[in-house]
Design a protein around this motif. Structure first.
Motif, mmCIF file in Angstrom:
data_model
loop_
_atom_site.group_PDB
_atom_site.id
_atom_site.type_symbol
_atom_site.label_atom_id
_atom_site.label_comp_id
_atom_site.label_asym_id
_atom_site.label_seq_id
_atom_site.Cartn_x
_atom_site.Cartn_y
_atom_site.Cartn_z
ATOM 1 N N ILE A 35 0.832 -1.206 0.000
ATOM 2 C CA ILE A 35 0.000 0.000 0.000
ATOM 3 C C ILE A 35 0.863 1.251 0.000
ATOM 4 O O ILE A 35 0.637 2.182 -0.786
ATOM 5 C CB ILE A 35 -0.953 -0.008 1.217
ATOM 6 C CG1 ILE A 35 -2.017 -1.101 1.050
ATOM 7 C CG2 ILE A 35 -1.620 1.360 1.391
ATOM 8 C CD1 ILE A 35 -2.915 -1.267 2.269
ATOM 9 N N THR A 36 1.880 1.295 0.875
ATOM 10 C CA THR A 36 2.743 2.476 0.923
ATOM 11 C C THR A 36 3.544 2.625 -0.373
ATOM 12 O O THR A 36 3.792 3.749 -0.831
ATOM 13 C CB THR A 36 3.705 2.410 2.127
ATOM 14 O OG1 THR A 36 4.460 1.185 2.089
ATOM 15 C CG2 THR A 36 2.926 2.485 3.435
ATOM 16 N N LEU A 37 3.929 1.503 -0.990
ATOM 17 C CA LEU A 37 4.614 1.570 -2.280
ATOM 18 C C LEU A 37 3.690 2.129 -3.350
ATOM 19 O O LEU A 37 4.092 2.971 -4.164
ATOM 20 C CB LEU A 37 5.116 0.180 -2.683
ATOM 21 C CG LEU A 37 5.718 0.040 -4.089
ATOM 22 C CD1 LEU A 37 6.866 1.029 -4.286
ATOM 23 C CD2 LEU A 37 6.181 -1.388 -4.336
ATOM 24 N N GLY A 38 2.446 1.678 -3.349
ATOM 25 C CA GLY A 38 1.479 2.194 -4.316
ATOM 26 C C GLY A 38 1.241 3.689 -4.151
ATOM 27 O O GLY A 38 1.163 4.428 -5.136
ATOM 28 N N LEU A 39 1.151 4.139 -2.901
ATOM 29 C CA LEU A 39 0.963 5.570 -2.644
ATOM 30 C C LEU A 39 2.172 6.376 -3.109
ATOM 31 O O LEU A 39 2.021 7.451 -3.706
ATOM 32 C CB LEU A 39 0.713 5.799 -1.150
ATOM 33 C CG LEU A 39 -0.642 5.340 -0.604
ATOM 34 C CD1 LEU A 39 -0.677 5.472 0.911
ATOM 35 C CD2 LEU A 39 -1.775 6.148 -1.226
ATOM 36 N N LEU A 40 3.365 5.879 -2.827
ATOM 37 C CA LEU A 40 4.566 6.595 -3.239
ATOM 38 C C LEU A 40 4.668 6.640 -4.758
ATOM 39 O O LEU A 40 5.048 7.678 -5.339
ATOM 40 C CB LEU A 40 5.808 5.922 -2.655
ATOM 41 C CG LEU A 40 7.147 6.628 -2.925
ATOM 42 C CD1 LEU A 40 7.144 8.033 -2.323
ATOM 43 C CD2 LEU A 40 8.306 5.822 -2.356
ATOM 44 N N PHE A 41 4.320 5.552 -5.434
ATOM 45 C CA PHE A 41 4.324 5.532 -6.898
ATOM 46 C C PHE A 41 3.353 6.573 -7.451
ATOM 47 O O PHE A 41 3.675 7.310 -8.396
ATOM 48 C CB PHE A 41 3.954 4.142 -7.397
ATOM 49 C CG PHE A 41 3.679 4.068 -8.874
ATOM 50 C CD1 PHE A 41 4.665 4.389 -9.791
ATOM 51 C CD2 PHE A 41 2.435 3.676 -9.341
ATOM 52 C CE1 PHE A 41 4.419 4.323 -11.164
ATOM 53 C CE2 PHE A 41 2.178 3.613 -10.700
ATOM 54 C CZ PHE A 41 3.165 3.932 -11.613
#
Length: 459
Positions: A35-41
């Motif tokens: 989830i945090t990776l998706g948000l950062l992307f």
């Protein structure tokens, strides 16, 4: 400056609580970090839509610059061994508490907690041993605490250690063929106690600070697990945390690499990648200690041992608990430490081992090279999907660095939010410089290997 015993005890209890909180998060790592990776992307992509970054969309298919970029980018990804390994290790399920629910299937004979020191950093050893004083397992009938002292002059160290600690001073003459330095001390310890199949050795460096979770995880691994060799996570927060921004950023990069090169192969295949193991916070069954031994002249004796243990088919498992250590005090210490590691690995007679070290560092170079080129104003035109692919990989590399920095800071109780944000910014800013220094250390080692075993200074 000497640290008071009461302050050390308070710090240990506080860090123990934070260690447990970290693993409360890591229990759900496969949900949290995607989830945090998706948000950062998403944030990264929106920012690049505004700034342009170093790629633009070319709707008419591939052009020459895009093909050249794709070939180079793909090569750098393959060299990482495995591609995107740090991100995969961070996001694939860890299940840190799985062994605690398993039935006990093995008997523990004796657990030797073994701390090795040259005796040069006396206060560091004392601080580490103080962590043992209040362990619930301190008086466990199967646990023995040892300090292996590789020095002819023990000085005041024996008088500063508690009575329950056995000091094993390495004699002048040890029956070895090749072993030197730390390997010689470990070979002496193994010869002296001649472990059984039910015995285990918990190996620690002189600055390794352990807590109750470390011991509980160790007992679960021995009594409820099936593997022969365990290795755990090290945070560099015991002393000098961010006293020097570059040195602390260098240790964050090590922690980020832990998720890929170290953890991922062990969690997926129950063996390390060509022997990549730590020299501390490793738990080894007595049968392996006796069968392989430490009689090697390799200055990277931990890597040598891990390689041969894996080659002989012993099974590995990750130990989900935190041992706290400290970063090198100076850039010279960091340089000497890395050069010793690289000297030991490059001295292997297996070309695949040497190539893995070189390719890993060169593969990481691509992580920083293309963004830096973009910052210099270079622009290339690529298909839309390939542009998103590049942005995602850059976001993933940034994400694992940020996650490692935040997790490590989360282990401390006295950091302000401003400090945590500043650490994250400096980690990302200094990351390319850290990697460049590592490559320079590797190149210098290839030209002239390190001589001897340099003991770095500890605060």
């Amino acid at each position: 400056m000497t640290t008071s015993p009461n302050s050390v005890v308070r710090q240990i209890h506080s860090n123990k609580r934070h260690s447990n909180r970290i693993y409360t998060v890591l229990e759900y790592n496969y949900i949290v970090f995607p989830i945090t990776l998706g948000l950062l992307f998403y944030i990264f992509k929106k920012a690049i839509d505004v700034t342009g970054y170093y790629v633009s969309v070319f709707e008419d298919g591939w052009n020459r610059s895009a093909i050249v970029h794709a070939v180079l980018y793909g090569l750098f990804l393959l060299l990482q061994m495995p591609p995107c390994g740090n991100t995969l290790g961070l996001c694939l399920p860890m299940r840190p508490n799985k062994l605690s629910t398993h039935p006990k299937t093995r008997r523990l004979g004796t657990l030797y907690v073994c701390l090795v020191t040259k005796g040069a950093n006396v206060q560091t050893v004392v601080n580490s041993v103080r962590c043992w004083d209040n362990l619930p397992q301190r008086d466990h009938p199967s646990v023995r605490y040892h300090v292996v002292l590789d020095s002819n002059d023990p000085g005041d160290l024996p008088s500063l250690l508690p009575s329950y600690v056995t000091i094993d001073q390495v004699p002048d003459v040890v029956p070895v063929k090749k072993a030197r330095f730390k390997a010689r001390a470990l070979e002496h310890f193994q010869h002296k106690y001649r472990f059984s199949k039910e015995d285990w050795v918990l190996h620690l460096d002189e600055e390794s600070e352990i807590d109750d979770r470390v011991m509980r995880t160790t007992f679960d691994f021995i009594e409820r697990g099936t593997a022969d060799f365990g290795m755990g996570t090290i945070y560099y927060t015991s002393t000098n945390h961010w006293k020097n921004a570059f040195l602390s950023a260098a240790e964050v990069s090590r922690l980020a690499e832990d998720f890929g090169r170290f953890q991922l192969p062990i969690r997926m295949f129950r063996r390390p990648l060509l022997g990549w193991i730590h020299g501390s916070w490793i738990l080894i069954n007595g049968e392996i200690e006796n069968k392989i031994g430490w009689d090697t002249d390799n200055v990277c004796e931990d890597y040598w041992f891990g390689y041969h243990a894996a080659a002989q088919g012993f099974k590995f498992e990750w130990l989900h608990a935190l041992v706290r250590e400290q970063p090198p005090c100076t850039l010279t210490d960091l340089w000497n430490q890395r050069r010793r590691w690289y000297t030991g690995i490059l001295s292997f007679d297996r070309i695949i081992v040497r190539l893995a070290l070189i390719s890993g560092l060169l593969g990481g170079l691509g992580t920083f090279m293309f963004p830096v080129i973009g910052m210099l104003g270079v622009r290339i035109a690529v298909p839309h999907w390939y542009r998103d692919f590049i942005i995602f990989n850059d976001a993933a590399n940034l994400h694992v660095l940020l996650s490692s920095c935040i997790l490590q800071d989360f282990n401390l109780t006295d950091l302000s939010w401003i400090s945590r944000v500043w650490h994250a910014v400096m980690t990302c800013t200094l990351g390319p410089i850290v990697h460049f220094v590592h490559i320079m250390a590797l190149l210098s080692t290839m030209l002239y290997p390190a001589r001897g075993f340099v003991v770095i200074r500890k605060a």
